[in-house]
Design a protein around this motif. Structure first.
Motif, PDB file in Angstrom:
ATOM      1  N   VAL A  47      14.883  22.838 -14.143  1.00 40.12           N
ATOM      2  CA  VAL A  47      14.536  21.421 -14.251  1.00 40.12           C
ATOM      3  C   VAL A  47      15.808  20.594 -14.111  1.00 40.12           C
ATOM      4  N   LYS A  48      15.752  19.533 -13.332  1.00 35.45           N
ATOM      5  CA  LYS A  48      16.922  18.661 -13.198  1.00 35.45           C
ATOM      6  C   LYS A  48      16.992  17.706 -14.386  1.00 35.45           C
ATOM      7  N   THR A  49      18.191  17.247 -14.690  1.00 40.19           N
ATOM      8  CA  THR A  49      18.353  16.323 -15.815  1.00 40.19           C
ATOM      9  C   THR A  49      17.650  15.006 -15.510  1.00 40.19           C
ATOM     10  N   PRO A  50      17.137  14.321 -16.532  1.00 41.86           N
ATOM     11  CA  PRO A  50      16.291  13.142 -16.305  1.00 41.86           C
ATOM     12  C   PRO A  50      17.052  11.938 -15.756  1.00 41.86           C
ATOM     13  N   GLU A  51      16.416  11.258 -14.818  1.00 45.43           N
ATOM     14  CA  GLU A  51      16.951  10.019 -14.273  1.00 45.43           C
ATOM     15  C   GLU A  51      16.058   8.830 -14.612  1.00 45.43           C
ATOM     16  N   THR A  52      14.817   9.114 -15.000  1.00 47.33           N
ATOM     17  CA  THR A  52      13.883   8.055 -15.393  1.00 47.33           C
ATOM     18  C   THR A  52      13.387   8.344 -16.800  1.00 47.33           C
ATOM     19  N   TRP A  53      12.774   7.342 -17.431  1.00 49.58           N
ATOM     20  CA  TRP A  53      12.255   7.542 -18.782  1.00 49.58           C
ATOM     21  C   TRP A  53      11.059   8.491 -18.791  1.00 49.58           C
ATOM     22  N   ASP A  54      10.247   8.445 -17.751  1.00 53.37           N
ATOM     23  CA  ASP A  54       9.126   9.393 -17.670  1.00 53.37           C
ATOM     24  C   ASP A  54       9.653  10.817 -17.614  1.00 53.37           C
ATOM     25  N   GLU A  55      10.724  11.031 -16.842  1.00 52.29           N
ATOM     26  CA  GLU A  55      11.322  12.366 -16.767  1.00 52.29           C
ATOM     27  C   GLU A  55      11.930  12.760 -18.103  1.00 52.29           C
ATOM     28  N   PHE A  56      12.521  11.801 -18.795  1.00 57.57           N
ATOM     29  CA  PHE A  56      13.098  12.090 -20.109  1.00 57.57           C
ATOM     30  C   PHE A  56      12.031  12.619 -21.062  1.00 57.57           C
ATOM     31  N   PHE A  57      10.929  11.908 -21.194  1.00 58.07           N
ATOM     32  CA  PHE A  57       9.892  12.332 -22.137  1.00 58.07           C
ATOM     33  C   PHE A  57       9.271  13.666 -21.728  1.00 58.07           C
ATOM     34  N   GLN A  58       9.132  13.889 -20.419  1.00 61.68           N
ATOM     35  CA  GLN A  58       8.579  15.161 -19.961  1.00 61.68           C
ATOM     36  C   GLN A  58       9.553  16.307 -20.207  1.00 61.68           C
ATOM     37  N   ASP A  59      10.839  16.065 -19.972  1.00 60.65           N
ATOM     38  CA  ASP A  59      11.840  17.113 -20.164  1.00 60.65           C
ATOM     39  C   ASP A  59      11.970  17.505 -21.635  1.00 60.65           C
ATOM     40  N   VAL A  60      11.828  16.540 -22.547  1.00 60.60           N
ATOM     41  CA  VAL A  60      11.861  16.856 -23.976  1.00 60.60           C
ATOM     42  C   VAL A  60      10.781  17.893 -24.290  1.00 60.60           C
ATOM     43  N   LYS A  61       9.610  17.716 -23.723  1.00 58.40           N
ATOM     44  CA  LYS A  61       8.503  18.646 -23.968  1.00 58.40           C
ATOM     45  C   LYS A  61       8.737  19.985 -23.279  1.00 58.40           C
ATOM     46  N   THR A  62       9.224  19.929 -22.042  1.00 58.67           N
ATOM     47  CA  THR A  62       9.446  21.155 -21.275  1.00 58.67           C
ATOM     48  C   THR A  62      10.483  22.061 -21.935  1.00 58.67           C
ATOM     49  N   LEU A  63      11.511  21.477 -22.502  1.00 59.47           N
ATOM     50  CA  LEU A  63      12.617  22.263 -23.061  1.00 59.47           C
ATOM     51  C   LEU A  63      12.399  22.656 -24.520  1.00 59.47           C
ATOM     52  N   THR A  64      11.289  22.283 -25.081  1.00 59.77           N
ATOM     53  CA  THR A  64      10.965  22.691 -26.447  1.00 59.77           C
ATOM     54  C   THR A  64      10.337  24.085 -26.444  1.00 59.77           C
ATOM     55  N   ASP A  65      10.908  24.974 -27.218  1.00 58.24           N
ATOM     56  CA  ASP A  65      10.374  26.332 -27.370  1.00 58.24           C
ATOM     57  C   ASP A  65      10.538  26.717 -28.834  1.00 58.24           C
ATOM     58  N   LYS A  66       9.519  26.420 -29.616  1.00 55.71           N
ATOM     59  CA  LYS A  66       9.618  26.640 -31.064  1.00 55.71           C
ATOM     60  C   LYS A  66       9.748  28.114 -31.421  1.00 55.71           C
TER      61      LYS A  66
END
Length: 448
Positions: A175-194
């Motif tokens: 996944v590329k680092t976020p450039e937009t706020w939509d990408e930011f919120f999606q990346d937070v979820k994608t990178l979560t692995d409890k």
């Protein structure tokens, strides 16, 4: 609270970092001018607003070099914990037990000057041969935000809020680092692995979180003014929209401890591999570089606003101030001048990871080879970047953020308050402070 005092001789024993500080510009004052005995020494006390294992040794080395070049002056270092420093300054001012010199945020200058705690530096600065080296916009900003438009602090460092990201985690999941706020919120979820104890992000819900929260809100909305027609823009619908998404991350994609996380807890979570992204300024570079390898982390700009441009807080600097009660103003000014020399500024900012305000220091090679500094300059140098100016001039500004916004954030995270209620309370407090300020200012003009 306990204020940790370290003498420079003790610091000298613990320092292992070499410093090539050479002689700084003269313009010194004679011992007779300061009322000092020819064979004696003057002691001045310096308060650091952010003590810790990374920054305290840096100040120690600078102080050690200053004392070598100024053998008639001793500097006593007093380190204050970052999150309680403002309260300690407040207590010292109230008790009339202020330091000679201190590191002071620009946002503190209006309140401290309003309380008649600071010494105006205009007369000293105007005759300093190196004055034109210091960022003129930063100097003018510090004068503009105080009621009498005098100079109360010489900025030695400039900052910028960014997203620190675990670039190795992003690479591992493709996944590329976020450039937009939509990408930011999606990346937070994608990178979560409890299952691995990993979260995509961490929220600073404890002390000091209000400043970061405010910068995120305006970075998202693109709003460039704090007040419009007498009303605060804090409770703008765009900010409510952002906070609903932002606070919804809590516990689902951020640690449960976020509700009380202060600066240290937040940074520790990132550096120990618990979270993928953290919002802070470029000044936490030293902590990250000590804990992680260079290919494991990087600084990226906060995403452009929904209006399509970067937004950054104006006046995000820290300066050196002299307190009015000092018995040694000339020796104190020598120290202020030394800290703002090319050599001292370059050493401090390179070690911490922030931007010098001295133009000669800005031309150093390390500026060009520091990726996080280049990221900050990318934002500041973008012609479309908007600099929004919080109402630092309000004497109650910091108090509102500390007492209403920090506690309000925790109330929203715990479900005791809605986002709308939180923003309304915040806006009302700022509007009341603005109205009181205008009334007092008008009264002052009429009397004058």
């Amino acid at each position: 609270m306990l204020i940790k005092k370290l003498t420079t001789s003790w610091l000298a024993l613990t320092l292992v970092i070499g410093l090539g500080l050479t002689g700084c510009n003269g313009e010194g004052f004679s011992s007779q001018e300061s009322g000092q005995k020819a064979t004696g020494k003057v002691k001045i006390t310096f308060w650091d607003d952010n003590t810790g294992p990374q920054r305290t040794p840096i100040w120690g080395k600078i102080i050690d070099q200053f004392e070598k070049e100024n053998p008639t002056i001793d500097v006593e270092y007093v380190g204050l914990p970052k999150d309680s420093a403002k309260a300690m300054f407040d207590s010292a001012i109230a008790a009339g037990e202020m330091p000679d010199v201190a590191s002071v945020y620009s946002s503190w200058l209006p309140e401290f000057s309003f309380r008649d705690a600071l010494l105006p530096l205009d007369s000293y600065f105007s005759v300093w041969s190196q004055k034109d080296k210091i960022n003129k916009d930063a100097i003018e900003f510090n004068k503009r935000i105080v009621s009498d438009h005098k100079l109360y602090g010489i900025p030695y460092t400039q900052n910028l809020d960014v997203l620190w990201v675990r670039s190795d985690w992003f690479k591992a999941v493709g996944v590329k680092t976020p450039e937009t706020w939509d990408e930011f919120f999606q990346d937070v979820k994608t990178l979560t692995d409890k299952s691995k104890g990993r979260y995509g992000y961490t929220i600073r819900g404890g002390a000091g979180g209000s400043f970061q929260l405010q910068r995120m809100m305006y970075a998202y909305s693109g709003i460039n003014t704090y007040f419009k027609n007498g009303k605060s823009t804090i409770n703008d619908p765009k900010h409510a929209e952002f906070l609903k998404k932002y606070f919804a991350l809590y516990q689902n994609y951020t640690p449960m401890s976020d509700i009380t996380n202060d600066y240290k807890a937040m940074i520790t979570g990132f550096d120990t591999g618990s979270v993928a992204m953290v919002q802070h300024n470029i000044g936490s570079y030293a902590e990250h570089s000590a804990a992680l390898k260079t290919d494991q982390f990087q600084a990226i700009p906060l995403p452009k606003s929904i209006e399509g441009h970067y937004v950054a807080e104006d006046g995000n600097t820290i300066g050196i101030s002299i307190f009015k009660g000092t018995n040694h103003p000339k020796e104190s000014w020598k120290f202020v001048r030394f800290i703002n020399s090319k050599e001292a500024q370059s050493y401090w900012n390179q070690s911490v990871g922030q931007i010098p305000t001295n133009s000669d220091a800005l031309s150093e090679d390390w500026i060009k080879t520091s990726p996080h500094i280049q990221t900050a300059q990318k934002v500041y140098n973008d012609p479309e970047t908007i600099l929004f100016e919080p109402p630092f001039y309000l004497p109650e500004y910091r108090t509102i953020l500390n007492t209403i916004v920090d506690t309000g954030t925790q109330a929203v995270l715990s479900g005791e308050m809605t986002v709308e209620e939180f923003l309304e309370k915040w806006a009302e407090a700022m509007e009341a402070a603005q109205q009181q300020y205008e009334e007092q200012n008008n009264k002052y003009i009429r009397v004058k």
